[in-house]
Structure formats: C-alpha cells, structure tokens
Design a protein around this motif. Sequence first.
Motif, PDB file in Angstrom:
ATOM      1  N   ARG A  89       0.919  -1.050  -0.057  1.00 18.88           N
ATOM      2  CA  ARG A  89      -0.064  -0.184   0.043  1.00 18.88           C
ATOM      3  C   ARG A  89       0.751   1.179  -0.069  1.00 18.88           C
ATOM      4  O   ARG A  89       1.689   1.206   0.751  1.00 18.88           O
ATOM      5  CB  ARG A  89      -0.985   0.144   1.306  1.00 18.88           C
ATOM      6  CG  ARG A  89      -1.745   1.136   1.262  1.00 18.88           C
ATOM      7  CD  ARG A  89      -2.920   0.995   2.268  1.00 18.88           C
ATOM      8  NE  ARG A  89      -2.404   1.049   3.696  1.00 18.88           N
ATOM      9  CZ  ARG A  89      -2.073   2.125   4.472  1.00 18.88           C
ATOM     10  NH1 ARG A  89      -2.151   3.466   3.797  1.00 18.88           N
ATOM     11  NH2 ARG A  89      -1.413   2.096   5.521  1.00 18.88           N
ATOM     12  N   TRP A  90       0.571   2.110  -0.873  1.00 24.58           N
ATOM     13  CA  TRP A  90       1.504   3.375  -1.180  1.00 24.58           C
ATOM     14  C   TRP A  90       0.583   4.578  -0.519  1.00 24.58           C
ATOM     15  O   TRP A  90      -0.584   4.857  -1.150  1.00 24.58           O
ATOM     16  CB  TRP A  90       2.037   3.435  -2.454  1.00 24.58           C
ATOM     17  CG  TRP A  90       2.855   4.513  -2.721  1.00 24.58           C
ATOM     18  CD1 TRP A  90       3.761   5.031  -2.011  1.00 24.58           C
ATOM     19  CD2 TRP A  90       2.883   5.458  -3.857  1.00 24.58           C
ATOM     20  NE1 TRP A  90       4.490   6.121  -2.746  1.00 24.58           N
ATOM     21  CE2 TRP A  90       3.820   6.573  -3.807  1.00 24.58           C
ATOM     22  CE3 TRP A  90       1.892   5.775  -4.959  1.00 24.58           C
ATOM     23  CZ2 TRP A  90       4.025   7.607  -4.670  1.00 24.58           C
ATOM     24  CZ3 TRP A  90       1.998   6.780  -5.852  1.00 24.58           C
ATOM     25  CH2 TRP A  90       3.093   7.656  -5.690  1.00 24.58           C
ATOM     26  N   ASN A  91       1.196   5.056   0.359  1.00 22.82           N
ATOM     27  CA  ASN A  91       0.434   6.502   0.787  1.00 22.82           C
ATOM     28  C   ASN A  91       1.005   7.587   0.166  1.00 22.82           C
ATOM     29  O   ASN A  91       2.054   8.435   0.676  1.00 22.82           O
ATOM     30  CB  ASN A  91       0.799   6.598   2.344  1.00 22.82           C
ATOM     31  CG  ASN A  91      -0.052   7.806   3.306  1.00 22.82           C
ATOM     32  OD1 ASN A  91      -0.977   8.371   2.501  1.00 22.82           O
ATOM     33  ND2 ASN A  91       0.220   7.950   4.435  1.00 22.82           N
ATOM     34  N   HIS A  92       0.664   7.952  -1.026  1.00 23.14           N
ATOM     35  CA  HIS A  92       1.022   9.025  -1.642  1.00 23.14           C
ATOM     36  C   HIS A  92       0.822  10.287  -1.097  1.00 23.14           C
ATOM     37  O   HIS A  92      -0.307  10.581  -0.734  1.00 23.14           O
ATOM     38  CB  HIS A  92       0.194   9.151  -3.196  1.00 23.14           C
ATOM     39  CG  HIS A  92       0.745  10.248  -4.021  1.00 23.14           C
ATOM     40  ND1 HIS A  92      -0.072  10.523  -5.088  1.00 23.14           N
ATOM     41  CD2 HIS A  92       1.940  11.080  -4.081  1.00 23.14           C
ATOM     42  CE1 HIS A  92       0.433  11.379  -5.742  1.00 23.14           C
ATOM     43  NE2 HIS A  92       1.877  11.596  -5.274  1.00 23.14           N
ATOM     44  N   GLN A  94       0.189  13.959  -0.626  1.00 22.63           N
ATOM     45  CA  GLN A  94      -0.372  14.951  -1.288  1.00 22.63           C
ATOM     46  C   GLN A  94       0.110  16.410  -1.018  1.00 22.63           C
ATOM     47  O   GLN A  94      -0.591  16.972  -0.268  1.00 22.63           O
ATOM     48  CB  GLN A  94      -1.989  14.846  -0.932  1.00 22.63           C
ATOM     49  CG  GLN A  94      -2.631  13.393  -1.388  1.00 22.63           C
ATOM     50  CD  GLN A  94      -2.447  13.178  -2.730  1.00 22.63           C
ATOM     51  OE1 GLN A  94      -2.612  13.909  -3.853  1.00 22.63           O
ATOM     52  NE2 GLN A  94      -2.146  11.840  -3.253  1.00 22.63           N
ATOM     53  N   GLY A 145       6.053   8.845  -1.263  1.00 23.38           N
ATOM     54  CA  GLY A 145       5.117   8.206  -0.022  1.00 23.38           C
ATOM     55  C   GLY A 145       5.545   6.859   0.461  1.00 23.38           C
ATOM     56  O   GLY A 145       6.507   6.431  -0.252  1.00 23.38           O
ATOM     57  N   PRO A 164       5.205   1.530   8.317  1.00 25.87           N
ATOM     58  CA  PRO A 164       5.882   1.526   7.048  1.00 25.87           C
ATOM     59  C   PRO A 164       7.309   0.869   6.713  1.00 25.87           C
ATOM     60  O   PRO A 164       7.788   0.454   7.637  1.00 25.87           O
ATOM     61  CB  PRO A 164       6.334   3.183   6.947  1.00 25.87           C
ATOM     62  CG  PRO A 164       5.670   4.126   7.855  1.00 25.87           C
ATOM     63  CD  PRO A 164       5.282   2.989   9.140  1.00 25.87           C
TER      64      PRO A 164
END
Length: 312
Positions: A89-92, A94, A145, A164
């Motif tokens: 899962r990539w937490n871009h 923003q 991210g 992470p």
Amino acid sequence: DAGVQYVRPRTSWFHVLWAREQTLDADAPAEVIWDHALLSPDLQREVGNVACIDAKTPEDARRLAEEEPRSVYFSDGNNRGAEATRVYRWNHVQDVDLRKDDGRGGFPCLAACFDRKEGVDGLRAATRKSHLEYLINSEKVIAAGPLFDIPREGDDNAAAPAAPVGSLVLFNAPSQEAAREFVDNDPYALAGLFESVGVNFYNTVDVSGKFFAPEKFAVDPTDVDQVTRIMLEDVGVDVDEDGQETDGVWPRLLGDREELEREISECLDEELRGELREVLAAYDDPWTRIMRPFHRVARKKYDLADTPWVNN
C-alpha cells in the motif's frame, strides 16, 4: 537471465493488455492508474515494472497484481504466496510541491527504498520532517510516499497496526550519477534507515491507449493501437448464425492441443476449420509456446487455478 531478456520485450503487449483491460472496464474492482517500465543502467532494455493500482480492497489489488501475465509466466504459474509479485500500500503524499512533471529538469527516475528490519525503531518518524523538506526543496519530485505491507487474509498480524516498510519516490534527474546522489543524500538514507535501495530510470506505459496516434498530423479517431485492436476484435467473442456468443479463434490458439484437434475433427464450418488448422500447425512454434501461458489474461473471469498449463 537470458530467458527473461528474450521473453520480456516480446511479450510487452500482454502486460499492456493486462493493465488496459481494467482501465476500460467501468465495473472492475481494481484498475492500473499508472505503470512504469524500469530500465537497465545502460537504458537499452526493460528490467521490470512498477504499477500503481487503485482498488476497492487490498485483496482486489493483490489479485490483479498476481494475474500480471509476465509475472505468472516467470513464476511457472505460481505467482501467489511468498514468491508472488510484491504488493504494497502506497501512501502518496498529497503536497503541491511534490508534483513535478515527468522529465522536467531531467529524466524520470524511480527509487524503491526498503527499511532495515532491526535497529531502526522510531528512526523513520524522527527523520520524516527533514525527509519531506529535502524532497520539497529539491524541486525534483514527481510523487513520493511511504510503503506499507498488506497482510494476507488469515495472517497472524493481519489486525496489527500497519507500519511503513519503505519509501517509493519518483523524481527527475539529469543523469544516473545525479539520481543516485539525490537518493543517497535523502535524510532517511543518511540516517541509515534503508536496507536496500533500487534506482532506475523508467518509461511510462500507456495503460489507457489515449496517447496512441497512428499519424502525427492526421489522427483518425476510429483507429486504435495494436493492444486495443486485439481487445476489441481478436480477443473478443464471435457471434454464430443463431446470435449466440462463442469464443473467438485467438483464445483457442493457446488451449489444450487434444481439445483443439478434437474441435477441428468436429467442426462443420470449412472456413473456421481452416483457421483452426493454421492454429494447430503453429502450435509448437517457439513464439506460440511463449504466449501459451497468457491465453486467459484477456478474460474477465481469469482464474489461475483453472489454467491447464498450471496443473501440468
């Protein structure tokens, strides 16, 4: 690996087909947002792909990733479990300052960085602020991210809070040396957080087909590129004289040989029988053998366990 180098460039359109099919299906539970082909240091060949998948659930994303045809082929049909395509899962992040255009001030590059598993408790959190400031001040970053593991259903740690496990950073760099220097000077790297770092320039894969133009100055809106043509014509279904949908010839190309021979002997349509005989004649051709594992990739109900070649 010589075999991988031979197969990868000759099967790129299967990969595009896998990605584009989801984009064109409004009801798909997962779709490929972007896809980048990673390049070798000499920039002469592809060495892998990184794809961003938007999905309704983590399992939908994993299921789509596990069906990527070249990964299925290279894993001998066992692209599941511990040896499967890696899915995170990539937490871009923003942030407006972390959205530079690909190729502005250099060439697009991707860094996949994975944390050390021991001795780094609290290190990521302690250096996160300086890490983000470094990325923003560089004015190089396209997107960035942290990466998180996706536990499988039934895993013992499935309910544990996610932490992470690495970082994915897309950025522009004028050279390989500059790209590596940029990653090495990241506060995370300087603090000793990373166990492994991969840095590659990349080419963007056209997963939608919207950038295809058959002629530079005269675009025919009715024309399509090779992959879309296959999706709309060859891989689709035929309609018999009674109006019933039947499988087209292309999907049968890579089916079971005995089944194909039986179908030829029972076929009453002379034209179709001739096409099937041509398929049979090419059955043992090396190119046909390369394509054989992918024969179900364009079907909406792709089920890896049901493909005959997996169970051989």
